[in-house]
Write a protein that holds these residues in place. Structure first.
Motif, mmCIF file in Angstrom:
data_model
loop_
_atom_site.group_PDB
_atom_site.id
_atom_site.type_symbol
_atom_site.label_atom_id
_atom_site.label_comp_id
_atom_site.label_asym_id
_atom_site.label_seq_id
_atom_site.Cartn_x
_atom_site.Cartn_y
_atom_site.Cartn_z
ATOM 1 N N ARG A 71 -0.555 2.317 9.395
ATOM 2 C CA ARG A 71 0.400 1.230 9.561
ATOM 3 C C ARG A 71 0.108 0.108 8.581
ATOM 4 O O ARG A 71 1.020 -0.510 8.020
ATOM 5 C CB ARG A 71 0.346 0.719 11.003
ATOM 6 N N LEU A 72 -1.167 -0.193 8.378
ATOM 7 C CA LEU A 72 -1.547 -1.226 7.418
ATOM 8 C C LEU A 72 -1.049 -0.875 6.025
ATOM 9 O O LEU A 72 -0.472 -1.721 5.321
ATOM 10 C CB LEU A 72 -3.065 -1.396 7.402
ATOM 11 N N GLN A 73 -1.265 0.367 5.614
ATOM 12 C CA GLN A 73 -0.834 0.799 4.285
ATOM 13 C C GLN A 73 0.672 0.713 4.140
ATOM 14 O O GLN A 73 1.186 0.333 3.069
ATOM 15 C CB GLN A 73 -1.296 2.246 4.036
ATOM 16 N N SER A 74 1.393 1.013 5.214
ATOM 17 C CA SER A 74 2.852 0.962 5.161
ATOM 18 C C SER A 74 3.357 -0.462 4.916
ATOM 19 O O SER A 74 4.250 -0.678 4.082
ATOM 20 C CB SER A 74 3.433 1.501 6.472
ATOM 21 N N VAL A 75 2.756 -1.443 5.616
ATOM 22 C CA VAL A 75 3.194 -2.832 5.444
ATOM 23 C C VAL A 75 2.758 -3.368 4.082
ATOM 24 O O VAL A 75 3.489 -4.122 3.436
ATOM 25 C CB VAL A 75 2.637 -3.716 6.579
ATOM 26 N N LEU A 76 1.583 -2.959 3.620
ATOM 27 C CA LEU A 76 1.137 -3.385 2.295
ATOM 28 C C LEU A 76 2.094 -2.882 1.222
ATOM 29 O O LEU A 76 2.339 -3.564 0.211
ATOM 30 C CB LEU A 76 -0.276 -2.877 2.019
ATOM 31 N N ALA A 77 2.634 -1.706 1.448
ATOM 32 C CA ALA A 77 3.551 -1.126 0.466
ATOM 33 C C ALA A 77 4.920 -1.802 0.496
ATOM 34 O O ALA A 77 5.554 -1.988 -0.555
ATOM 35 C CB ALA A 77 3.709 0.367 0.726
ATOM 36 N N SER A 78 5.369 -2.215 1.686
ATOM 37 C CA SER A 78 6.714 -2.774 1.811
ATOM 38 C C SER A 78 6.758 -4.296 1.727
ATOM 39 O O SER A 78 7.769 -4.874 1.327
ATOM 40 C CB SER A 78 7.340 -2.333 3.147
ATOM 41 N N ASN A 79 5.681 -4.969 2.113
ATOM 42 C CA ASN A 79 5.667 -6.433 2.134
ATOM 43 C C ASN A 79 4.238 -6.918 1.885
ATOM 44 O O ASN A 79 3.604 -7.523 2.745
ATOM 45 C CB ASN A 79 6.179 -6.945 3.496
ATOM 46 N N ARG A 80 3.758 -6.659 0.678
ATOM 47 C CA ARG A 80 2.351 -6.953 0.377
ATOM 48 C C ARG A 80 2.024 -8.439 0.503
ATOM 49 O O ARG A 80 1.013 -8.809 1.114
ATOM 50 C CB ARG A 80 2.017 -6.459 -1.033
ATOM 51 N N ASP A 81 2.850 -9.283 -0.044
ATOM 52 C CA ASP A 81 2.579 -10.715 0.009
ATOM 53 C C ASP A 81 2.552 -11.213 1.455
ATOM 54 O O ASP A 81 1.680 -12.011 1.834
ATOM 55 C CB ASP A 81 3.641 -11.488 -0.782
#
Length: 331
Positions: free
Chosen positions: A244-254
């Motif tokens: 889940r962390l990787q998914s959010v980093l990919a879609s909304n890193r900032d």
């Protein structure tokens, strides 16, 4: 100060430590029952003193006995007192019997049980002081853990590396779970800090910090659970869902990085407040220290008032905390 005045002050101090779990550890009466019982004993003592004075003035035991009592005479004991003295259980009315009872009380056994409870509470409060001092130090470690997490995501090198971000969060999870593992059982039924608000609030507040859904809201993130960091509602242990962390980093890193930074700072601030002056943990420690000192300074007067009491019964967890308390005193 008279023994009665000392006992009154002890009652006030012990009442100020409401919510203590000492009775579950020592086999004594509960806090409310103890306070009520002590108040009743103090009122009873005042009544006994007044009744004794009235009896003297009315000439109980003969006019000579009344005058002797008023002006310091020492008439021979008779009745129950004489029988007790004859079998070796009596003594002077202002002293204690060989079995540690104050026979001048209307009910010496109640006074003796009261002192037994004070003896138990004395050691329990010392053990709680030691345990809560350790919790205070551990809260300081959790504050530093939050600050370290915020600093890492603020570092450009870590922020650019997904694996480094995940490692930083996983390290935080490990520290948090160690904190919970160390103190969670102490606030549960039978634990040394059960019923101690300072300890319960500390665990609750840091747990709530992780679940705060407003963390990162400005960047489109609904709290750390959105990033995979959550707390199990039953075990209270934290876990990190790396996928889940990787998914959010990919879609909304900032937004994800801002949320982690906000969380670290907020968590550190929550921990700092718990140990700040005039807050939960320092206040409880100050109250414990005050009553421990008072009992120690006035033990003789309390024993003269209530009797010696039985020696405190010490459980394994209390004995361990007491050993730590003694080390604190020597440090």
């Amino acid at each position: 100060m008279s023994p009665l005045g000392i006992a009154s002050t002890a009652f006030s101090l012990l009442s100020a430590l409401g919510g203590s779990s000492s009775s579950s550890k020592t086999g004594g009466v509960g806090q409310g029952e103890f306070a009520s019982s002590l108040a009743l004993r103090l009122a009873s003592q005042r009544t006994q003193s007044f009744d004794a004075l009235l009896g003297t003035l009315s000439g109980k035991g003969g006019l000579g006995g009344g005058i002797d009592a008023l002006f310091g005479g020492a008439p021979a004991l008779s009745g129950v007192d004489g029988i007790l003295a004859e079998i070796g259980l009596g003594g002077r009315l202002d002293g204690l019997s060989p079995l540690g009872r104050n026979l001048s009380l209307f009910d010496p056994e109640s006074g003796y049980r009261m002192m037994s409870d004070i003896n138990n509470r004395d050691l329990t409060y010392k053990a709680q002081f030691s345990e809560l001092s350790e919790m205070k130090a551990a809260v300081g470690e959790m504050r530093r853990a939050g600050e370290a997490l915020a600093a890492k995501v603020a570092d450009g090198t870590t922020a650019a590396d997904d694996a480094a971000i995940a490692a930083a969060l996983q390290s935080f999870v490990g520290q948090y779970n160690a904190w919970v593992g160390r103190f969670e059982e102490t606030v549960q039924a039978g634990g040394l800090l059960a019923g101690t608000q300072a300890a319960e609030v500390s665990l609750h507040e840091l747990r709530q910090s992780i679940g705060n859904i407003f963390t990162g809201a400005a960047g489109g993130v609904r709290g750390m659970p959105d990033l995979g960091l959550s707390v199990d509602p039953v075990t209270h242990r934290a876990t990190l869902d790396s996928g889940r962390l990787q998914s959010v980093l990919a879609s909304n890193r900032d937004g994800a990085l801002a949320a982690v930074g906000d969380f670290g700072r907020h968590f550190a601030r929550s921990a700092e407040l718990l140990v700040s002056d005039n807050n939960f943990i320092p206040n409880r420690l100050a109250n414990l220290d005050r009553v421990i000192d008072y009992i120690g300074d006035h033990r003789g007067a309390l024993q003269a008032e209530f009797g010696l009491g039985d020696p405190a019964r010490v459980s394994t967890q209390v004995a361990k905390a007491l050993a730590a308390y003694e080390r604190m005193l020597k440090a």
